[in-house]
Design an enzyme around this catalytic site. Structure first.
Site, PDB file in Angstrom:
ATOM      1  N   SER A 183       0.124  -6.381  -3.125  1.00 52.85           N
ATOM      2  CA  SER A 183       2.302  -6.174  -2.547  1.00 52.85           C
ATOM      3  C   SER A 183       1.753  -7.736  -1.663  1.00 52.85           C
ATOM      4  CB  SER A 183       2.253  -5.423  -2.111  1.00 52.85           C
ATOM      5  OG  SER A 183       1.940  -5.126  -0.536  1.00 52.85           O
ATOM      6  N   HIS A 211       3.812  -2.746  -7.956  1.00 51.62           N
ATOM      7  CA  HIS A 211       4.421  -4.691  -8.481  1.00 51.62           C
ATOM      8  C   HIS A 211       3.909  -5.053  -9.764  1.00 51.62           C
ATOM      9  CE1 HIS A 211       6.274  -5.933  -4.146  1.00 51.62           C
ATOM     10  NE2 HIS A 211       4.861  -5.312  -3.878  1.00 51.62           N
ATOM     11  N   LYS A 242      11.512  -1.487  -7.459  1.00 56.48           N
ATOM     12  CA  LYS A 242      10.909  -3.009  -7.414  1.00 56.48           C
ATOM     13  C   LYS A 242      11.752  -3.214  -8.397  1.00 56.48           C
ATOM     14  CE  LYS A 242       7.283  -2.788  -4.566  1.00 56.48           C
ATOM     15  NZ  LYS A 242       6.653  -1.732  -3.403  1.00 56.48           N
TER      16      LYS A 242
HETATM   17  C1  LIG Z   1       6.446  -1.505  -2.493  1.00 53.21           C
HETATM   18  C2  LIG Z   1       5.093  -0.430  -2.884  1.00 53.21           C
HETATM   19  C3  LIG Z   1       5.300   0.608  -2.213  1.00 53.21           C
HETATM   20  C4  LIG Z   1       6.050   1.865  -2.474  1.00 53.21           C
HETATM   21  O1  LIG Z   1       6.658   1.951  -3.403  1.00 53.21           O
HETATM   22  P1  LIG Z   1       8.517   2.116  -3.182  1.00 53.21           P
HETATM   23  O2  LIG Z   1       8.991   2.911  -3.472  1.00 53.21           O
HETATM   24  O3  LIG Z   1       9.596   1.038  -1.787  1.00 53.21           O
HETATM   25  O4  LIG Z   1       8.350   3.390  -1.932  1.00 53.21           O
HETATM   26  C5  LIG Z   1       3.414   1.348  -2.822  1.00 53.21           C
HETATM   27  N1  LIG Z   1       2.838   1.032  -3.304  1.00 53.21           N
HETATM   28  C6  LIG Z   1       2.702  -0.660  -3.006  1.00 53.21           C
HETATM   29  C7  LIG Z   1       1.762  -1.425  -3.883  1.00 53.21           C
HETATM   30  C8  LIG Z   1       3.634  -1.298  -2.940  1.00 53.21           C
HETATM   31  O5  LIG Z   1       4.332  -3.079  -3.297  1.00 53.21           O
END
Ligand SMILES: *Cc1c(COP(=O)(O)O)cnc(C)c1O
Length: 395
Positions: A183, A211, A242
């Site tokens: 990320s 992602h 996302k």
């Molecule tokens: C954003 C993210 C999460 C968390 O996801 P949410 O639905 O926002 O809680 C988990 N793992 C990775 C790699 C992320 O980038």
């Protein structure tokens, strides 16, 4: 006096202020759009994870509204008591089919999906082999599991194998876990090699595709699809927060693993399920991924354009291979200053320093979406060049 007992927190905050690391929350006034209003200023938005623009998509809004009218605004209970609605089951079926998995379960967020699952399936007699840059929710899950944690240097397959060799004869379960797309760096895990190692050394292979969902693979099916590894990864994690545009996280695995999580996934057991409108918008999102793959093509066209522009200007974009493109700065205070100056000049790109990234590897992170126009991206490149030169980040 509570003030006296909490004074140390004020002291800590003041330290952050002195170091230039204090961060005010930016407030979005209106919708999460490619050009949006934050803190009273209209800016080109390079900070959201709304990759495909689905957070504001009319079809998702409509499905959410329909669900509210038909089903209400809340589920009223945890999944294991009275809070499993048919729309939750419908979404899980949809996700499992989309990912070519036997079954799927949705958690309240990607964070709880990771932390809740790792902590549920791994215990203190087990070992976790984890990429050093894995997401905080994986790290927390590892800690909660009480297992032994062995980190290997980022994407270093040889080092990972060395760790696994050293575990020969280990009695407990071995979990090999990695982000699919990292990320903060936007690079992709060496999944084919990790899968090979997991088979050779008898590991459970788990990948967090937060992602990559909606970004990589056919119709956004993620890194497993991107590398053609269906059936080779034991547990896939995805987020609904996302590219999918709403909120939630999911696990795809065998039917029995999913049923096990019904019994042992603590966030699933002890925190209320999503409002039906969330499930409804996610259902609409997966339908869109299948019906309108041109959204993902647009995301990648924008990604290529913007990345090429940054590189041409002379920025160090690290190892990025995806729509997440960091501009490496090094010093955290400078990264935050760069971000603040960009914002004043009309571009919102978040500064990121320790503890989110290692000390000395601070950066400004840019994320393009399918909904940015080429004009907006060109304008952002101009602003980035001007501000970076003023701060001597570029010569
Ligand atoms: C954003 C993210 C999460 C968390 O996801 P949410 O639905 O926002 O809680 C988990 N793992 C990775 C790699 C992320 O980038």
């Amino acid at each position: 006096m509570p003030q006296a007992q909490l004074q140390y927190l004020t002291d800590e905050l003041n330290k952050l202020r002195e170091q230039g690391l204090y961060q005010k929350l930016r407030v979005l006034e209106g919708e999460q759009l490619p050009v949006a209003r934050f803190d009273g200023r209209e800016v080109i938005n390079l900070s959201s994870n709304n990759y495909l623009g689905l957070a504001t998509h009319p079809k998702l809004k409509q499905r959410a509204l329909d669900a509210i009218h038909k089903l209400g605004v809340g589920s009223g209970a945890v999944r294991t008591i009275a809070g499993t609605m048919s729309i939750h089951m419908e979404l899980e079926d949809k996700i499992a089919r989309f990912k070519h998995a036997e079954a799927s379960v949705v958690f309240q967020s990607g964070f709880t999906a990771n932390a809740g699952t790792v902590a549920a399936i791994i215990g203190h007699d087990d070992v976790i082999v984890s990429d050093e840059l894995n997401h905080a929710s994986i790290i927390d899950g590892c800690r909660l599991s009480k297992a032994e944690i062995r980190r290997f240097p980022h994407k270093d397959v040889e080092a990972c194998e060395k760790v696994l060799k050293g575990l020969a004869g280990y009695k407990g379960h071995k979990l090999l876990i990695t982000d699919g797309v990292f990320s903060m760096d936007g690079d992709i895990a060496p999944l084919p090699d990790l899968v090979r190692l997991s088979e050779e050394y008898g590991c459970i292979m788990m990948i967090d595709d937060a992602h990559a969902s909606g970004v990589l693979g056919r119709n956004g099916r993620g890194t497993v699809d991107h590398f053609g590894l269906h059936g080779k990864v034991d547990i896939q994690v995805g987020t609904l927060s996302k590219a999918i545009g709403s909120l939630g996280g999911y696990i795809c695995s065998t039917r029995d693993t999913i049923e096990f999580l019904y019994h042992r996934g603590r966030p699933f057991l002890f925190s209320t399920s999503h409002p039906p409108s969330v499930a409804a918008s996610c259902l609409a999102a997966f339908q869109l991924l299948e019906e309108e793959p041109q959204l993902i093509e647009r995301l990648w066209t924008n990604t290529r354009f913007f990345k090429a522009g940054l590189i041409k200007l002379g920025f160090n974009t690290g190892a990025s291979e995806t729509p997440i493109t960091p501009i490496m700065v090094g010093d955290a205070a400078l990264a935050h200053e760069f971000s603040r100056e960009l914002f004043q000049a009309g571009v919102f790109a978040q500064g990121i320093g320790y503890p989110t990234v290692p000390v000395g590897k601070a950066r400004v992170r840019t994320i393009v979406t399918a909904t940015h126009t080429t004009d907006q991206l060109s304008q952002a490149l101009e602003v980035l060049e001007r501000v970076a030169k003023a701060l001597r980040i570029l010569n």
